[in-house]
Design a protein around this motif. Structure first.
Motif: not given
Length: 619
Positions: A549-566
């Motif tokens: 589930l964490g992989l599906a969500m990806g980084d939050d706004e503070s992460g280097p690879e944040y993608l809003p759609g993902r």
């Protein structure tokens, strides 16, 4: 707050320029720390409420409580398991205490789990609302450890993901699993095994972070100080194997895992090849500065020969033990593997400074702190048997004297005779487990466990009338929440792909843990087995789901690879999965907790015939 994506890239990136020493990557834990602990405690309280409500139902012994509850009371009474009268179950249901007859009973599991049941019963009896030797009393410890395992899993998941959200999700999933729920409400020992295995893994995770903190401060360090958390892991593993022997597979797997983490951390810190350093003279065998090269080479030869001799001796001892348990063929294979491993170690010792540092300061201490400490705890769990004179096989030596020991003084021959009796006892236990093939309607094969093909009907009453219908049913079905277990199959596939592509240590750790708890059972295709044997690796299935589930969500706004759609898509997936498990558990709850419900309502929850009749066919 972070999630499981992306992987800890610093551990996979190319080495940094020589001008800037390499550093092991250690993401910070989420702050404030109290928030993570608050979530863990709240979820543990929630799990405890679920497990303690109606804990006394059914109000009598059911399923394997007939063994474990009475064994627990006999440990308090005698220090060892004792035979009981034929109607002991009925006597207990009526509050009777005079259960004993005959002498020592032959029991096929170590005593620690039963000691925990007994001590839990005593603790329950000390409360103003509880009595000892009642259903609530003999189930109290299981419910308590079930709730505590939720707390530990939250902390494990937070440490793996650096995310409160994912950590609390893991705790909620475990709290709402049907198999964990039912095994937390019955006087059996599997939930204690699960707790101690998980607690040991948690200690190793903390040790992993502490080691990296020390290497961050001093990348050239060889000795990293006393590894107290790894010692704590050894204590937990000792408690686990003193509950059930299959904990041995976890000890072996986690022992290899922790030293692999150490080796990787040292490489990340830049400790490679035959480089120097303030500790290189210790490891290369160099004589004091200015000494001859011949002296250094002689010291290496002595160390190499000593290692080979040690491996040969340990291999011989291992061969004797394996031969007694499994026969000559496996014994020879085990001894050869150990000797060959020793030869490989000896070769590596002569070639690699990093390897020598790892072996001397990490691997050997890890063996002492986990395996040796666990063995000590296991032996201590038999203290009641040693202190008594009536335990099963306690006086084995009297009927089987050894001429070689006759001349020893009593103060020495007594303990040796006791150990001989314990060894004989263990040989009898091993023979029982190796020959257990009695048919059972609810027996299942390991491949069935993860898909919940054949759960176990712990309890069923079909002639009740208290639910407002003409015919009522009351049942306890030992079954995992199907939504969680079926999703875990997909999650394990994701973990395998994640590890193969990125070599992410978290995916590897989960896969190793599941393999340690599951795969060894495939080696015994004819043995009688049940779905609740899967309980010890359930927390790691939950971790697999949470990491996916964490992989599906990806980084939050503070992460280097944040993608809003993902993030939005992953959030939807996260919510759907959590809702599915919550709804599925709520739907199954009546048949997990012995609630009375109309027969049609019970029948509609039995989705497959094997959930009713097991593998024995229809009724």
């Amino acid at each position: 707050m972070t999630s499981t994506a992306p992987p800890y890239r610093a551990e996979h990136a190319a080495p940094p320029p020589a001008a800037e020493p390499a550093r092991p990557h250690l993401p910070p834990m989420p702050t404030p720390a109290w928030a993570g602990w608050a979530g863990a405690v709240l979820l543990a309280v929630f799990a405890a409420v679920l497990r303690f409500v109606r804990l006394g139902e059914p109000p009598s012994i059911y399923f394997d409580e007939t063994y474990y509850a009475k064994d627990a009371y006999s440990l308090l009474e005698f220090g060892y398991e004792h035979e009981t009268v034929e109607n002991a179950d009925e006597l207990l249901a009526r509050g009777g205490r005079d259960l004993w007859t005959g002498g020592a009973d032959f029991i096929v599991h170590p005593p620690m789990g039963k000691w925990i049941i007994a001590l839990g019963d005593r603790l329950w009896g000390l409360t103003p609302f509880g009595d000892s030797m009642t259903p609530e009393g003999w189930r109290f410890a299981a419910a308590l450890f079930g709730a505590l395992s939720v707390l530990v899993l939250v902390r494990v998941a937070v440490r793996l993901t650096r995310s409160w959200l994912l950590g609390c999700a893991a705790g909620l999933l475990l709290a709402l699993d049907g198999l964990h729920f039912t095994m937390s409400r019955i006087a059996m020992v599997d939930v204690f095994l699960t707790f101690w295995v998980l607690a040991g893994f948690a200690c190793l995770l903390v040790d992993r972070d502490r080691m990296r903190e020390r290497l961050l401060a001093d990348p050239a360090a060889a000795w990293l100080g006393m590894r107290w958390w790894r010692l704590a892991a050894g204590l937990c593993f000792g408690m686990a194997v003193a509950t059930k022997w299959n904990a041995l597979f976890f000890i072996a797997a986690f022992g290899l895992l922790t030293v692999a983490w150490d080796f990787g951390a040292r490489r990340s810190a830049g400790q490679r090849g035959d480089g120097g350093g303030r500790w290189s003279s210790i490891l290369t065998g160099r004589a004091p500065e200015g000494g001859a090269a011949a002296a250094r080479e002689a010291l290496l030869r002595v160390r190499t020969a000593a290692l080979l001799v040690l491996c040969a001796l340990v291999g011989a001892a291992l061969a004797v033990l394996v031969r007694a348990a499994l026969g000559t063929g496996p014994a020879v294979v085990a001894a050869l593997l150990l000797v060959l491993s020793g030869a490989g170690l000896a070769f590596a010792l002569r070639r690699s400074l990093l390897f020598r540092c790892w072996l001397l300061f990490d691997a050997v201490p890890a063996f002492l702190q986990t395996v040796v400490v666990a063995a000590g705890v296991y032996l201590a769990s038999w203290a009641g048997w040693f202190a008594s004179s009536g335990g099963y096989a306690r006086n084995y030596a009297e009927g089987n004297p050894s001429p070689a020991l006759e001349r020893l003084p009593d103060w020495l021959s007594g303990p040796i005779d006791a150990v001989r009796g314990l060894v004989f006892y263990h040989a009898q236990m091993m023979q029982f487990h190796n020959t257990l093939d009695a048919p059972h309607d609810y027996a299942s094969k390991p491949w069935e466990w993860i898909v919940m093909r054949t759960p176990v009907a712990f309890f069923y009453e079909g002639d009740q009338t208290g639910c407002g219908a003409a015919k009522c049913s009351s049942a306890i079905l030992a079954i995992g929440t199907p939504a969680l277990w079926w999703l875990s199959v997909l999650a394990l596939a994701v973990m395998a792909g994640w590890w193969l592509v990125y070599r992410d240590w978290r995916a590897g750790a989960v896969l190793v843990a599941v393999a340690a708890g599951w795969l060894p059972w495939f080696a015994y295709p004819d043995r009688t087995m049940f779905v609740f044997y899967a309980l010890p690796f359930l927390p790691f299935l939950v971790l697999a789901v949470v990491l996916a589930l964490g992989l599906a969500m990806g980084d939050d706004e503070s992460g280097p690879e944040y993608l809003p759609g993902r993030r939005i898509f992953g959030g939807i997936v996260f919510g759907v999965v959590m809702l599915l498990v919550i709804i599925n558990f709520a739907y199954m709850y009546p048949v997990l907790s012995a609630e009375q419900l109309p027969y049609p309502a019970w029948r509609e929850r039995m989705w497959f015939e094997t959930w009713i009749f097991g593998s024995g066919g229809g009724g």
